[in-house]
Each structure stands twice: as structure tokens, then as C-alpha cells.
Enzyme design. Structure first.
Site, PDB file in Angstrom:
ATOM      1  N   LYS A   9       0.827  -1.208   0.000  1.00  0.00           N
ATOM      2  CA  LYS A   9       0.000   0.000   0.000  1.00  0.00           C
ATOM      3  C   LYS A   9       0.867   1.266   0.000  1.00  0.00           C
ATOM      4  O   LYS A   9       2.080   1.196   0.217  1.00  0.00           O
ATOM      5  CB  LYS A   9      -0.932  -0.054   1.229  1.00  0.00           C
ATOM      6  CG  LYS A   9      -1.942  -1.212   1.210  1.00  0.00           C
ATOM      7  CD  LYS A   9      -2.830  -1.167   2.452  1.00  0.00           C
ATOM      8  CE  LYS A   9      -3.814  -2.320   2.513  1.00  0.00           C
ATOM      9  NZ  LYS A   9      -4.671  -2.246   3.732  1.00  0.00           N
ATOM     10  N   TYR A  49     -12.389  -2.638  -2.935  1.00  0.00           N
ATOM     11  CA  TYR A  49     -12.881  -2.737  -1.553  1.00  0.00           C
ATOM     12  C   TYR A  49     -14.409  -2.758  -1.484  1.00  0.00           C
ATOM     13  O   TYR A  49     -14.983  -2.339  -0.476  1.00  0.00           O
ATOM     14  CB  TYR A  49     -12.316  -1.588  -0.718  1.00  0.00           C
ATOM     15  CG  TYR A  49     -10.878  -1.822  -0.271  1.00  0.00           C
ATOM     16  CD1 TYR A  49     -10.523  -2.966   0.458  1.00  0.00           C
ATOM     17  CD2 TYR A  49      -9.878  -0.902  -0.547  1.00  0.00           C
ATOM     18  CE1 TYR A  49      -9.213  -3.189   0.877  1.00  0.00           C
ATOM     19  CE2 TYR A  49      -8.556  -1.113  -0.127  1.00  0.00           C
ATOM     20  CZ  TYR A  49      -8.242  -2.257   0.588  1.00  0.00           C
ATOM     21  OH  TYR A  49      -6.950  -2.481   1.014  1.00  0.00           O
ATOM     22  N   ASN A 112      -1.759  -0.059   7.154  1.00  0.00           N
ATOM     23  CA  ASN A 112      -1.214  -1.325   7.661  1.00  0.00           C
ATOM     24  C   ASN A 112      -0.419  -2.073   6.584  1.00  0.00           C
ATOM     25  O   ASN A 112      -0.305  -3.285   6.602  1.00  0.00           O
ATOM     26  CB  ASN A 112      -2.326  -2.194   8.265  1.00  0.00           C
ATOM     27  CG  ASN A 112      -3.423  -2.491   7.262  1.00  0.00           C
ATOM     28  OD1 ASN A 112      -3.315  -2.131   6.086  1.00  0.00           O
ATOM     29  ND2 ASN A 112      -4.458  -3.166   7.690  1.00  0.00           N
ATOM     30  N   HIS A 115      -1.988  -5.497   1.493  1.00  0.00           N
ATOM     31  CA  HIS A 115      -3.245  -6.194   1.238  1.00  0.00           C
ATOM     32  C   HIS A 115      -2.933  -7.574   0.687  1.00  0.00           C
ATOM     33  O   HIS A 115      -2.031  -7.714  -0.141  1.00  0.00           O
ATOM     34  CB  HIS A 115      -4.084  -5.437   0.197  1.00  0.00           C
ATOM     35  CG  HIS A 115      -5.225  -6.260  -0.330  1.00  0.00           C
ATOM     36  ND1 HIS A 115      -6.435  -6.349   0.325  1.00  0.00           N
ATOM     37  CD2 HIS A 115      -5.317  -7.083  -1.407  1.00  0.00           C
ATOM     38  CE1 HIS A 115      -7.231  -7.181  -0.348  1.00  0.00           C
ATOM     39  NE2 HIS A 115      -6.571  -7.641  -1.397  1.00  0.00           N
ATOM     40  N   GLU A 126      -9.916 -10.042  -7.633  1.00  0.00           N
ATOM     41  CA  GLU A 126      -9.020  -8.891  -7.432  1.00  0.00           C
ATOM     42  C   GLU A 126      -7.891  -8.861  -8.468  1.00  0.00           C
ATOM     43  O   GLU A 126      -7.518  -7.789  -8.949  1.00  0.00           O
ATOM     44  CB  GLU A 126      -8.443  -8.942  -6.013  1.00  0.00           C
ATOM     45  CG  GLU A 126      -9.520  -8.718  -4.946  1.00  0.00           C
ATOM     46  CD  GLU A 126      -9.015  -8.963  -3.528  1.00  0.00           C
ATOM     47  OE1 GLU A 126      -7.822  -9.301  -3.349  1.00  0.00           O
ATOM     48  OE2 GLU A 126      -9.824  -8.806  -2.588  1.00  0.00           O
TER      49      GLU A 126
HETATM   50  P1  IDP Z   1      -7.424  -7.072   5.613  1.00  0.00           P
HETATM   51  O1  IDP Z   1      -6.643  -6.008   4.867  1.00  0.00           O
HETATM   52  O2  IDP Z   1      -6.632  -7.658   6.733  1.00  0.00           O
HETATM   53  O3  IDP Z   1      -8.035  -8.105   4.709  1.00  0.00           O
HETATM   54  P2  IDP Z   1     -10.121  -5.969   5.848  1.00  0.00           P
HETATM   55  O4  IDP Z   1     -11.064  -6.250   6.964  1.00  0.00           O
HETATM   56  O5  IDP Z   1     -10.419  -6.591   4.528  1.00  0.00           O
HETATM   57  O6  IDP Z   1      -8.647  -6.309   6.341  1.00  0.00           O
HETATM   58  O7  IDP Z   1     -10.070  -4.380   5.676  1.00  0.00           O
HETATM   59  C1  IDP Z   1      -9.478  -3.810   4.537  1.00  0.00           C
HETATM   60  C2  IDP Z   1      -8.627  -2.653   4.949  1.00  0.00           C
HETATM   61  O8  IDP Z   1      -9.457  -1.623   5.484  1.00  0.00           O
HETATM   62  C3  IDP Z   1      -7.613  -2.949   6.068  1.00  0.00           C
HETATM   63  O9  IDP Z   1      -6.425  -3.546   5.616  1.00  0.00           O
HETATM   64  C4  IDP Z   1      -7.385  -1.560   6.630  1.00  0.00           C
HETATM   65  O10 IDP Z   1      -6.472  -0.827   5.801  1.00  0.00           O
HETATM   66  C5  IDP Z   1      -8.766  -0.955   6.528  1.00  0.00           C
HETATM   67  N1  IDP Z   1      -9.536  -1.129   7.762  1.00  0.00           N
HETATM   68  C6  IDP Z   1     -10.123  -2.275   8.210  1.00  0.00           C
HETATM   69  N2  IDP Z   1     -10.749  -2.086   9.378  1.00  0.00           N
HETATM   70  C7  IDP Z   1     -10.553  -0.791   9.686  1.00  0.00           C
HETATM   71  C8  IDP Z   1     -10.958   0.021  10.799  1.00  0.00           C
HETATM   72  O11 IDP Z   1     -11.628  -0.425  11.739  1.00  0.00           O
HETATM   73  N3  IDP Z   1     -10.549   1.333  10.773  1.00  0.00           N
HETATM   74  C9  IDP Z   1      -9.807   1.858   9.759  1.00  0.00           C
HETATM   75  N4  IDP Z   1      -9.421   1.133   8.700  1.00  0.00           N
HETATM   76  C10 IDP Z   1      -9.783  -0.172   8.660  1.00  0.00           C
HETATM   77 MG    MG Z   2      -9.522  -7.947   3.260  1.00  0.00          MG
END
Ligand code: IDP
Ligand code: MG
Length: 150
Positions: A9, A49, A112, A115, A126
Site C-alpha cells: 500500500k 474494496y 497497515n 493487502h 481482485e
Molecule cells: P485485511 O486487509 O486484513 O483483509 P479488511 O477487513 O479486509 O482487512 O479491511 C481492509 C482494509 O481496510 C484494512 O487492511 C485496513 O487498511 C482498513 N480497515 C479495516 N478495518 C478498519 C478500521 O476499523 N478502521 C480503519 N481502517 C480499517
Molecule cells: Mg480484506
């Protein structure tokens, strides 16, 4: 054999972590079969997303993922989907153990770093958003002839 989509990212690019993160994927034994640096636009971000469209963090997530270039990768290998998910660690870096990418380099659930597709079906969907079939170049490594099917 599976393929999965990895996005390093915009925070990975900004922090100069691309080499470190690619290295972790490569030395685990997955092959990099497609890779490009791209600036994701809002349309692609929303498609990618789409499962999260109703979540409160969705607008912030789209802003973040379109904020600068990211490195999109297709990686291939045995159990690639699960292996990438375990290399990443949990979504929220505060729950991510040391040794995982998020556990070693991140503190916040927004930026974070990485992805990875969460299932084989998501991976197929995707990958087709980010790459055309002719951009994916499959090859094998000699070591793979020793994979014993169970
Ligand atoms: P993942 O990336 O571990 O699969 P997902 O639940 O698919 O997690 O969420 C996609 C992305 O959305 C996360 O990687 C993060 O960047 C963001 N995200 C997920 N939950 C939150 C939240 O509670 N607050 C802010 N950003 C979030
Ligand atoms: Mg995800």
C-alpha cells in the site's frame, strides 16, 4: 497451485519498505508472477474494496489507498492465499505478532502496509481488476518438482 493479489500500500512505498516486503514473500517460496507500480484511482479503489462499502471507515480507506502509488503484485505458489495472509498478520497491527509484516512494521489499522486476498475466489476477482492475463507470467522453480501431493 494458487495465485493471490498483494498490494504493498502507499505507506509501504512512502516508508521505503518495498524491498523488505518483497523479500519476505520471495524467500518464503512464492513466485512473483506480475508486478506494477500504480496510482489507484477512486473507481478501482471502490471496486477493490466493494465488500467494505457500508463500513464507517470506507471513505477513509479509499482516500488512503488512492493517496499515492502502490505496488501491485500477483504471487503464485502452493497455498499462496493462506501463506500471504499469515505473512501479513492480522488486520489491526496491535494484534499482530512480531515476525509478521504488520507486527514488525505497523501500528495503525488504516495504514497497515499490505493487502492480500482473503480467499481463492477473492484472489481471482481482485487479480482481474489489477492485471490483464498477458501481464501475468507463470514459471516454476526447480525445487517444486519435489512437492508431494497429499
Ligand atoms: P485485511 O486487509 O486484513 O483483509 P479488511 O477487513 O479486509 O482487512 O479491511 C481492509 C482494509 O481496510 C484494512 O487492511 C485496513 O487498511 C482498513 N480497515 C479495516 N478495518 C478498519 C478500521 O476499523 N478502521 C480503519 N481502517 C480499517
Ligand atoms: Mg480484506
Amino acid at each position: 497451485m494458487q495465485r493471490t493479489l498483494v498490494l504493498l500500500k502507499p505507506d509501504s512505498v512512502q516508508r521505503g519498505l518495498l524491498g523488505e516486503l518483497i523479500s519476505r514473500i520471495e524467500r518464503r517460496g512464492l513466485r512473483l508472477v506480475a508486478m506494477k507500480l500504480i496510482q489507484v484511482n477512486e473507481t478501482l479503489a471502490r471496486q477493490h474494496y466493494s465488500d467494505h462499502i457500508t463500513k464507517p471507515f470506507f471513505p477513509g480507506l479509499v482516500k488512503f489507498i488512492t493517496s499515492g502509488p502502490l505496488l501491485a503484485i500477483v504471487t503464485e505458489g502452493e497455498n499462496a492465499v493462506k501463506i500471504i495472509r499469515s505473512l501479513m498478520g492480522p488486520t489491526d497491527p496491535k494484534d499482530a505478532p512480531p515476525g509478521t509484516i504488520r507486527g514488525d512494521f505497523a501500528t495503525s489499522v488504516g495504514p497497515n502496509l499490505i493487502h492480500g486476498s482473503d480467499s481463492v475466489d477473492s484472489a481471482t476477482r481482485e487479480i482481474s481488476l489489477f492485471f490483464s492475463p498477458d501481464e501475468i507470467i507463470s514459471y516454476t522453480r526447480d525445487i517444486e518438482k519435489w512437492i508431494i501431493e497429499s
